[in-house]
Design a protein around this motif. Structure first.
Motif, PDB file in Angstrom:
ATOM      1  N   LEU A 202       0.795  -1.222  -0.074  1.00 14.05           N
ATOM      2  CA  LEU A 202       0.023   0.102  -0.125  1.00 14.05           C
ATOM      3  C   LEU A 202       0.899   1.331  -0.012  1.00 14.05           C
ATOM      4  CD1 LEU A 202      -2.728  -0.957   2.641  1.00 14.05           C
ATOM      5  CD2 LEU A 202      -3.033  -0.740   0.138  1.00 14.05           C
ATOM      6  N   VAL A 203       2.089   1.377   0.836  1.00  7.39           N
ATOM      7  CA  VAL A 203       2.950   2.339   0.857  1.00  7.39           C
ATOM      8  C   VAL A 203       3.427   2.677  -0.404  1.00  7.39           C
ATOM      9  CG1 VAL A 203       5.234   3.045   1.555  1.00  7.39           C
ATOM     10  CG2 VAL A 203       3.260   2.139   3.289  1.00  7.39           C
ATOM     11  N   ARG A 204       3.915   1.737  -1.256  1.00  4.94           N
ATOM     12  CA  ARG A 204       4.517   1.715  -2.602  1.00  4.94           C
ATOM     13  C   ARG A 204       3.339   2.186  -3.655  1.00  4.94           C
ATOM     14  NH1 ARG A 204       6.310  -3.578  -1.286  1.00  4.94           N
ATOM     15  NH2 ARG A 204       8.576  -3.398  -0.436  1.00  4.94           N
ATOM     16  N   TRP A 205       2.346   1.950  -3.368  1.00  5.81           N
ATOM     17  CA  TRP A 205       1.219   2.549  -4.031  1.00  5.81           C
ATOM     18  C   TRP A 205       0.642   4.114  -3.931  1.00  5.81           C
ATOM     19  CZ3 TRP A 205      -2.515  -2.263  -3.754  1.00  5.81           C
ATOM     20  CH2 TRP A 205      -2.010  -3.474  -4.621  1.00  5.81           C
ATOM     21  N   GLY A 206       1.329   4.348  -2.844  1.00  3.61           N
ATOM     22  CA  GLY A 206       0.929   5.991  -2.393  1.00  3.61           C
ATOM     23  C   GLY A 206      -0.343   5.925  -1.503  1.00  3.61           C
ATOM     24  N   LEU A 207      -0.677   4.627  -1.010  1.00  5.04           N
ATOM     25  CA  LEU A 207      -1.807   4.566  -0.165  1.00  5.04           C
ATOM     26  C   LEU A 207      -1.399   4.383   1.352  1.00  5.04           C
ATOM     27  CD1 LEU A 207      -3.878   2.455  -2.317  1.00  5.04           C
ATOM     28  CD2 LEU A 207      -4.121   4.806  -2.232  1.00  5.04           C
TER      29      LEU A 207
END
Length: 332
Positions: A202-207
């Motif tokens: 999720l962090v890598r997706w900007g979320l």
């Protein structure tokens, strides 16, 4: 709140790991995330590691797998005769949508597995001298700002109900002469399983922003310290009773996600309102939204009193160990 939490962990004593654990170690539920981690940690000269589970893991000659349905005695019972330790990690994952069927499986997989192990140790001439039993830190429920320790009141809801039933099954089935150690385990951080890889994605997706108000507690423990604690529980004759298996510095959801974004070099993380998580978690992530919306701050008084020294006492050092090489590779 943050200062009061940190004050609990400021005087942790230095102590080496407990006596060497040798002989046959039987790990029930041994092919899950925690079981395989422990098997890798234990594998070596002087130890025979036996994993009991329904399905074998990928081939590895360092341990032995024996089929086990977690419900009925079978040929596997003989492996407990003369074993040095029994470690029970069996239980269906709670990282799922809490349908009635899943709730029933979560409860039964823990209680029935524990009960059948109790039947098994009564069938052998020389049962293991120690039984290390997994439990859950979620037994304290989801108090918004209270710091929970081993003596805190249990909470309300599915997880506390399952936790109590799990520990009661252990108490009525373990042999009185066996040394007993129960580990109420928090969120185990590891790249190979559990919830952390999903959060990192999720962090890598900007979320990877805060969830809801972000003040809900995250009590956690690095997988390496979890292995060390399991080994100590199995090998240290002085370790008896119930312990919280959690690092000394729990953090809020907002702080945890901020540290994870920092180590993964994510420039931003969009926050998620409660209603967004309640809609998206079951539909997209196929999990229970309350796992993210609620939380708890837990600190082990008993481990502090007994001098257990954590290799990774704070979340920054834990995440740096797990994802530091990846972050470095992205550095300009």
């Amino acid at each position: 709140m943050r200062e009061s939490i940190r004050s609990y962990g400021k005087c942790w004593c230095s102590m080496t790991d407990s006596n060497e654990l040798t002989g046959r170690i039987v790990i029930a539920g041994g092919t899950g995330f925690l079981g395989l981690n422990l098997a890798r940690y234990l594998a070596g000269p002087g130890r025979e590691v036996v994993l009991l589970s329904r399905h074998p893991p990928a081939g590895d000659s360092r341990w032995r797998h024996v089929a086990w349905d977690a419900c009925t005695p079978g040929d596997w019972v003989s492996l407990l005769d003369g074993a040095a330790a029994l470690v029970n990690l069996a239980g269906r994952t709670v990282d799922c949508v809490k349908t009635p069927d899943h709730c029933d499986e979560i409860l039964r997989s823990r209680v029935e597995a524990t009960e059948v192990l109790g039947q098994a140790i009564r069938k052998v001439d020389s049962p293991p001298p120690v039984w290390v039993q997994m439990s859950t830190a979620h037994i304290y429920g989801d108090p918004p700002d209270r710091i929970c320790h081993e003596g805190s009141a249990f909470g309300y809801g599915l997880a506390p109900f399952v936790g109590r039933a799990w520990e009661e099954a252990y108490a009525r089935t373990v042999l009185p002469e066996m040394r007993q150690a129960v580990l109420r385990t928090s969120f185990v951080l590891g790249r190979g399983g559990g919830a952390l890889p999903r959060l990192a994605r999720l962090v890598r997706w900007g979320l990877g922003g805060r969830v809801g108000h972000g003040r809900q507690g995250i009590s956690w423990i690095h997988e390496h310290d979890m292995n060390r604690l399991l080994v100590r529980a199995a090998s240290d004759a002085g370790m008896k009773g119930t312990y919280l298996a959690t690092a000394p510095h729990p953090v809020s959801n907002a702080e945890f996600m901020r540290e994870l974004r920092h180590i993964l070099r994510a420039p931003f993380g969009l926050p998620a309102a409660d209603w967004m998580v309640r809609l998206g978690a079951p539909l997209v992530m196929r999990t229970d939204p309350e796992l993210a919306i609620y939380g708890r701050y837990c600190v082990s008084r008993r481990l502090e009193e007994e001098g257990f020294s954590f290799t990774f006492p704070d979340v920054a050092s834990a995440l740096r160990d797990l994802y530091g090489s990846e972050a470095n590779s992205r550095a300009p």
